[in-house]
Design an enzyme around this catalytic site. Structure first.
Site, short mmCIF file in Angstrom:
data_model
loop_
_atom_site.label_atom_id
_atom_site.label_comp_id
_atom_site.label_asym_id
_atom_site.label_seq_id
_atom_site.Cartn_x
_atom_site.Cartn_y
_atom_site.Cartn_z
N HIS A 1 -4.11 2.16 -6.68
CA HIS A 1 -4.00 1.59 -5.34
C HIS A 1 -4.80 2.52 -4.44
O HIS A 1 -4.83 3.73 -4.66
CB HIS A 1 -2.54 1.49 -4.89
CG HIS A 1 -2.38 0.86 -3.55
ND1 HIS A 1 -2.76 -0.44 -3.30
CD2 HIS A 1 -1.88 1.33 -2.38
CE1 HIS A 1 -2.50 -0.73 -2.04
NE2 HIS A 1 -1.97 0.33 -1.45
N HIS B 1 -3.89 0.65 4.51
CA HIS B 1 -4.17 0.09 3.19
C HIS B 1 -3.96 -1.42 3.20
O HIS B 1 -3.36 -1.96 4.12
CB HIS B 1 -3.31 0.76 2.10
CG HIS B 1 -1.84 0.56 2.30
ND1 HIS B 1 -1.04 -0.07 1.38
CD2 HIS B 1 -1.01 0.92 3.31
CE1 HIS B 1 0.22 -0.08 1.81
NE2 HIS B 1 0.25 0.51 2.98
N CYS C 1 -7.79 -3.81 -2.71
CA CYS C 1 -7.54 -2.66 -1.84
C CYS C 1 -8.67 -1.63 -1.91
O CYS C 1 -8.97 -0.96 -0.92
CB CYS C 1 -6.19 -2.01 -2.16
SG CYS C 1 -6.05 -1.42 -3.86
#
Length: 175
Positions: free
Chosen positions: A37, A49, A125
């Protein structure tokens, strides 16, 4: 440099982890069990994010989304990282000069709260934070994801061929 669990510090009544090496605009790579991530550090212990729309507990936020939409969120780094390992990874600085830090942080802050398109291979992401830092959306995970998908399709195709062959053999034995 690897991030980890540093001694907690008290700031504004909120406990958070001390960030010795983090600078605004840094890319944070967080190592989940099967993927990474990504977030961008904006200062004061916070990151921006891309996260899935989720009414789930905080422990599950920031997971891979099966939705085609995601939201730009600003959260405490420690809340996004949880118990996972993380590191600063400005991996494309040599080939793509970063935008000015003030522009990176301002742009990230302006996007907080917005709903964005999400796609594992074209708008994930990592694409999101790379575009904030370098002005170019890119993801190294995409090649890995596509390779896994192609491998899975290949294995499934081979399994189907084996099953078909076995069925034909059984048919010939019965005749």
């Amino acid at each position: 440099a690897w991030g980890g669990k540093c001694p907690p510090t008290q700031t504004g009544g909120r406990e958070r982890w001390s960030m010795v090496e983090l600078k605004p605009g840094d890319l944070i790579e967080i190592f989940r069990s099967c993927y990474q991530h990504w977030a961008i550090y904006v200062g004061d212990g916070k990151v921006v994010h891309l996260a899935p729309p989720c009414k789930c507990p905080p422990s599950l936020k920031g997971e891979v989304s099966l939705s085609d939409r995601a939201f730009v969120k600003k959260d405490w780094l420690e809340d996004v990282v949880r118990k996972d390992r993380y590191r600063v990874n400005n991996k494309h600085d040599e080939t793509h000069p970063p935008l000015p830090v003030s522009k990176i942080v301002r742009w990230a802050e302006e996007l907080v709260g917005r709903e964005m398109p999400y796609n594992l291979t074209s708008h994930n992401c990592e694409h999101f934070v790379m575009e904030l830092r370098y002005g170019v959306a890119m993801s190294d995970q995409v090649g890995v994801t596509e390779a896994i998908a192609m491998g899975t399709v290949g294995v499934m195709g081979m399994a189907a061929a084996v099953i078909r062959s076995m069925a034909q053999r059984r048919k010939h034995r019965k005749e």
